[in-house]
Every structure is written in structure tokens, then in C-alpha cells.
Scaffold this active site. Structure first.
Site, PDB file in Angstrom:
ATOM      1  N   GLU A  57      51.651  88.914  35.590  1.00  0.00           N
ATOM      2  CA  GLU A  57      51.723  90.380  35.634  1.00  0.00           C
ATOM      3  C   GLU A  57      51.806  90.961  34.232  1.00  0.00           C
ATOM      4  O   GLU A  57      51.219  92.008  33.947  1.00  0.00           O
ATOM      5  CB  GLU A  57      52.947  90.806  36.456  1.00  0.00           C
ATOM      6  N   ASP A  81      63.278  91.179  34.287  1.00  0.00           N
ATOM      7  CA  ASP A  81      61.938  91.711  34.582  1.00  0.00           C
ATOM      8  C   ASP A  81      61.006  90.508  34.740  1.00  0.00           C
ATOM      9  O   ASP A  81      60.558  89.956  33.734  1.00  0.00           O
ATOM     10  CB  ASP A  81      61.509  92.622  33.437  1.00  0.00           C
ATOM     11  N   HIS A  97      56.757  89.925  40.578  1.00  0.00           N
ATOM     12  CA  HIS A  97      56.112  88.958  39.690  1.00  0.00           C
ATOM     13  C   HIS A  97      57.092  87.940  39.118  1.00  0.00           C
ATOM     14  O   HIS A  97      58.234  88.260  38.803  1.00  0.00           O
ATOM     15  CB  HIS A  97      55.312  89.659  38.586  1.00  0.00           C
ATOM     16  N   HIS A 102      62.204  93.558  28.067  1.00  0.00           N
ATOM     17  CA  HIS A 102      61.417  92.613  27.279  1.00  0.00           C
ATOM     18  C   HIS A 102      62.187  92.101  26.071  1.00  0.00           C
ATOM     19  O   HIS A 102      61.590  91.677  25.084  1.00  0.00           O
ATOM     20  CB  HIS A 102      60.076  93.218  26.847  1.00  0.00           C
TER      21      HIS A 102
END
Length: 353
Positions: free
Chosen positions: A210, A178, A62, A320
Site C-alpha cells: 500500500e 500504520d 494493509h 511514518h
């Protein structure tokens, strides 16, 4: 890999606003793939056919990163914001951000009270994101508008890809690893397949959205047929000393081979094939079982009439956050295992349950 990874991670592409990333991947893939397409919501697909008959393998990663979006502009020039994707409110305070407006990226910081006021505050209270604000240096709403920032302007962390410690550690720190790390592996795979003999066809699917519910994968899979699918994504390690972590996945110990997460029970045939190949090729790997995350593999597996699906995970610390950390050796292990999976296929290969 270094150059591509640095470029990808420094692009601005929060969920739903992945245009910069999509355009970059499109251009790079057009020089290596036979068929490159972009669908209505920004997913990029690219195909390469092998020299012999064999299965069609879909590999997905993604493009989007977690971010924020401007919700309100206060009269004093401070910005209220909403989340795009999953964030921990505990790490938001005093972080640098970039706001993308009509005139490009503008610097900002998420405000916080000075330490001098701490004794007057409620000890241990975590401020929710809707209580916070972003300071872009403006004195008024009008000055914010002159910067080109409006309600709906998007926001990402303001951090660049660097070596953690130095290049001798082989570890990177930065934002959006990520899953731009997965995108870099997939782009590198498509490049390397130009010089490799393999059977069947490989479809690369770079997805959007995503982080907000696997939405891009659902759309992308409606447009392709495949015999087996592999999702590439960052996953969370549990090797730091926090009491709730169980040391079952470690940074630097190799590719994660998915067993189970909240979105997917990995197809047993695909999972076992990965493990067998890793052992035969002496590629470091570690089984991954964690119900706190999901990947595009969950959406891919349920597409069409059902697709045998596995996941190769890139171990990551501090997910994150603006300081995500990955190990280059893990990245190489994922790439080697993915290439071995594709080259091991032939006309008789089956992924039957």
C-alpha cells in the site's frame, strides 16, 4: 487486542517484503474463517458467511510498513540505502534500525555527525537520504557480508510497541501502527463474527504494498466481488502545536469517518451510513478530510465496475516514524463502528449512489 497488536507491529514487513506478516495472518485466519487464500504477491483474503442473505462486505487493511532497502555496501562497511515508502528526511538521523539479512535481523543506526561539528556545518541543511548511511558495526564490506547483509536486504525501524507514559494513558507508541493497527482490528472483527449473527458475507483483504502505490489492493480486488467496501487505515492527526496543523482531527476523539483524501472521495451513502450508526450507537467519531494522504480505499473504489467505498481511520500522531502514537479508545471506536455496520445489514440493504 494488545497481544495481537504487539505481535503485528514487531514483525518485519516493509513494502514488497511482507512475508512475516502474511504468514502470521494466514495462520491466525485459518482458525476462524471458512476460506483463506494467498495470492501471488502476498495478499491474504479470508471469508466468513452469515446466517442470512445480505450484502457482501469487503474490509481491507494493509500489512506493509514504510522501510528501506540496502542499495550499496561501502568498502568501510557502511550501508547506503533507498526508501520503501514515504519518509521525511528530517527524522532519519541517529535512528536505530533493523536490517534483515540471510541470518536474521541485525542492529544498525543511521549515522550523523557529532554535535561538536555543527558549527562547521550549514545551518538548517537537511541531508537527503541518499547522503546518509547505516552503520551495522562492520569494519569492511567483507564483515557486512559475514553478517548476511547484501544489496537488497531490507530495513525497518528498531522500535517496539509500548505504552506512552504508562498504561493509564491508554496510548501506544511504536513502529508500523500504520497499518498493523488496522490489521489488528480486522483480525479481531473476524474472530468476533464467529459468535455474532449477521447477514451476508464478510471478506477480509489484508494487502501488501500500500505504501508504494496501493498495488496490493489493485491485485486483490481483481479476485473478489463485493457490494460495498471499507478500508481501515491509520490517518494523521492535526492536534499538535505546529503552525501548519489545523486541529481538525484529534487523538482520542474517536474513529475517523473519511470524507475526502488524495485517493478517494468517500461514497456518500457509505459515509452517511457510518455517521448515522455512530450517532445511534453513541460511538465517538470525527469527520476526516485531508488531501495529504491516500488509502487502499482509492484502489478498491475503482476496481471492477466500481465499488461503493468508505474508510474508517485510526487517528495517529507522528506517522511514518519509529514513534507512531495511537489511542486505544480510537481503536475501540473503529472496531465498534465496523461491527455495527456489518450487523445492521440485511437482505434489503443497498448502497446505491
Amino acid at each position: 487486542m494488545d497481544k495481537v497488536l504487539k505481535t503485528l507491529t514487531e514483525l518485519h514487513g516493509p513494502s514488497g517484503y511482507e512475508q512475516e506478516v502474511s504468514y502470521y495472518i494466514q495462520e491466525e485466519m485459518r482458525s476462524v474463517a471458512e476460506d483463506v487464500r494467498v495470492d501471488g504477491i502476498g495478499n491474504v483474503t479470508a471469508r466468513i458467511k452469515g446466517e442470512k442473505p445480505g450484502p457482501t462486505v469487503l474490509v481491507t487493511a494493509h500489512m506493509d510498513e514504510v522501510g528501506f532497502i540496502v542499495k550499496k555496501i561501502e568498502s568501510n562497511g557502511l550501508l547506503r540505502f533507498e526508501k520503501l515508502g514515504g519518509h521525511d528526511d528530517r527524522i532519519l538521523l541517529a535512528q536505530k534500525v533493523r536490517v534483515k539479512g540471510r541470518y536474521g535481523l541485525k542492529r544498525g543506526v543511521i549515522g550523523t555527525i557529532p554535535a561538536h561539528y555543527q558549527k562547521f556545518d550549514e545551518a538548517g541543511r537537511v541531508r537527503k537520504h541518499h547522503e546518509l548511511y547505516i552503520d551495522v558495526g562492520a569494519r569492511s564490506k567483507e564483515e557486512v557480508e559475514k553478517l548476511g547483509i547484501d544489496v537488497g536486504s531490507t530495513i525497518t525501524w528498531a522500535s517496539e510497541l509500548e505504552y506512552l507514559g504508562d498504561e493509564e494513558t491508554g496510548r501506544y507508541v511504536g513502529k508500523s501502527l500504520d497499518d498493523r493497527a488496522g490489521c489488528a482490528v480486522l483480525m479481531n472483527l473476524m474472530q468476533s463474527l464467529q459468535d455474532q449473527q449477521f447477514a451476508g458475507e464478510v471478506i477480509a483483504l489484508f494487502t501488501v504494498q500500500e505504501e508504494v502505490g496501493l498495488r496490493g489492493a489493485q491485485v486483490g480486488m481483481a479476485q473478489v466481488d463485493c457490494d460495498v467496501a471499507i478500508a481501515l487505515d491509520a490517518t494523521v492527526t492535526s492536534d499538535t502545536p505546529e503552525p501548519l496543523l489545523d486541529d481538525t482531527l484529534r487523538l482520542g476523539d474517536g474513529a475517523g469517518v473519511k470524507v475526502l483524501d488524495m485517493s478517494l472521495i468517500a461514497h456518500p451513502t457509505v459515509k452517511e451510513h457510518f455517521i448515522q450508526l455512530a450517532q445511534e450507537e453513541e460511538i465517538p467519531y470525527q469527520p476526516e478530510l485531508f488531501t495529504g494522504i491516500g488509502t487502499d480505499g482509492g484502489a478498491v473504489a475503482l476496481a471492477n465496475k466500481g465499488v461503493p467505498t468508505g474508510v474508517l481511520s485510526i487517528p495517529s500522531r507522528y506517522a511514518h516514524a519509529p514513534v507512531e502514537v495511537i489511542d486505544l479508545e480510537d481503536l475501540k471506536a473503529v472496531e465498534k463502528l465496523l461491527l455495527a455496520f456489518i450487523k445492521n445489514n440485511d437482505e434489503q440493504t443497498s448502497f446505491a449512489f
